[in-house]
Design an enzyme around this catalytic site. Structure first.
Site, short mmCIF file in Angstrom:
data_model
loop_
_atom_site.label_atom_id
_atom_site.label_comp_id
_atom_site.label_asym_id
_atom_site.label_seq_id
_atom_site.Cartn_x
_atom_site.Cartn_y
_atom_site.Cartn_z
N ASP A 52 -19.87 -51.95 -1.93
CA ASP A 52 -18.65 -51.18 -1.75
C ASP A 52 -17.83 -51.15 -3.03
OD1 ASP A 52 -19.26 -50.69 0.90
OD2 ASP A 52 -18.10 -52.39 1.65
N TYR A 80 -23.14 -64.03 -0.93
CA TYR A 80 -21.82 -63.46 -1.19
C TYR A 80 -20.77 -64.57 -1.18
CZ TYR A 80 -23.88 -58.95 0.25
OH TYR A 80 -24.66 -57.84 0.36
N ASP A 94 -11.41 -54.11 5.56
CA ASP A 94 -11.12 -54.61 4.21
C ASP A 94 -9.84 -53.94 3.73
OD1 ASP A 94 -11.83 -52.01 3.54
OD2 ASP A 94 -13.61 -52.55 2.39
N ARG A 190 -17.74 -57.26 5.65
CA ARG A 190 -16.48 -56.78 6.26
C ARG A 190 -16.49 -57.00 7.77
NH1 ARG A 190 -16.17 -51.00 5.62
NH2 ARG A 190 -18.34 -50.97 4.95
#
Length: 278
Positions: A52, A80, A94, A190
């Protein structure tokens, strides 16, 4: 002797995607520089696994015939580091959209967070992807429908979280978490933030995300966009005509190898049939 780049046959670049860039923007930038250097109208360039715009970190960019390997490359385990704010939700899960609801969070402790992550978010789980995602609904990306205010219904997917841990915790003073997640392809961090907030009887959204590993490639192995552009500008290249000749020669070698293997298989079968007759 310095290695010549052969983007037509195929090169793989590991890039630390900057904040605010779409994955497509990175691909477009690389493609434009290669077209300019090679003096060709077009060249295949793709990426293995979208990040993203609000995320940074490992983005694998592939060129030429190695784009056929994208599926294999993006199938690797992902790692992550995610920043989460508790007590607030947003439609996109988000910071792309504004906060739409606030909830109580002072009942949450670090111990409770760690217990919930261990019990509910480790191993095989089901996850409903975000409405603001590239998942297709009747052939259209869900995010396009969501941005128009249309209702989006996406089916849950099964995925695997191999590891999840709390790196930093602002509780009880601040409703903030930083977690590390090692997960399978297709995991939306997310959506994971959303689900963690719900499991804690509150709400949550993602405030920061960095992909630190894809397969064997860590963020420490990546080049910045500036370094990639500099490399593409200064590198020496295999000329397109020579690259095509190399491809043809490789195909000839491969065809001869296959022909030899088929001949050996035929002779082996013939020998076995002869032995059976005897």
């Amino acid at each position: 002797m310095e290695k010549l780049l052969n983007p037509i046959e195929g090169e793989i670049f590991s890039i630390d995607k900057p904040l605010g860039w779409t994955s497509f923007a990175v691909v477009k930038k690389v493609r434009a520089r290669l077209r300019d250097r090679l003096k060709v109208k077009n060249i295949r360039v793709g990426h293995a696994g979208t990040l993203d715009p609000l995320a940074t970190g490992v983005l694998t960019v592939v060129t030429g015939r190695k784009t056929k390997e994208i599926e294999r490359l993006q199938a690797g385990i992902k790692e992550y580091v995610a920043d989460i704010r508790l007590g607030e939700t947003t439609p996109s899960f988000d910071m792309e959209t504004e906060v739409d609801a606030t909830m109580e969070w002072r009942h949450i402790t670090r111990e409770r967070v760690e217990r919930v992550l261990c019990e509910q978010f480790t191993g095989e789980i089901e996850q409903i992807p975000p409405s603001f995602s590239a998942c297709k609904i009747d052939g259209k990306p869900a995010y396009k429908l969501a941005r128009k205010g249309e209702e989006v219904s996406i089916r849950a997917k099964k995925l695997v979280i191999d590891e999840i841990e709390v790196l930093e915790c602002g509780l009880p003073t601040e409703p903030t978490l930083r977690i590390r997640v090692v997960c399978s392809k297709g995991t939306y961090i997310r959506a994971l933030a959303r689900d963690i907030g719900e499991a804690l009887e509150s709400g949550a959204h993602l405030t920061g995300l960095r992909r630190t590993r894809v397969g064997d490639v860590g963020v420490e192995d990546c080049l910045s966009m500036e370094q990639v552009m500099e490399t593409l500008s200064e590198a020496q290249y295999v000329p397109p005509a020579e690259a095509e000749e190399m491809r043809i020669e490789q195909e000839r070698i491969e065809n001869r190898r296959r022909a030899a293997a088929m001949k050996l298989a035929r002779e082996t079968r013939k020998s076995r049939r002869s032995q059976l007759k005897d």
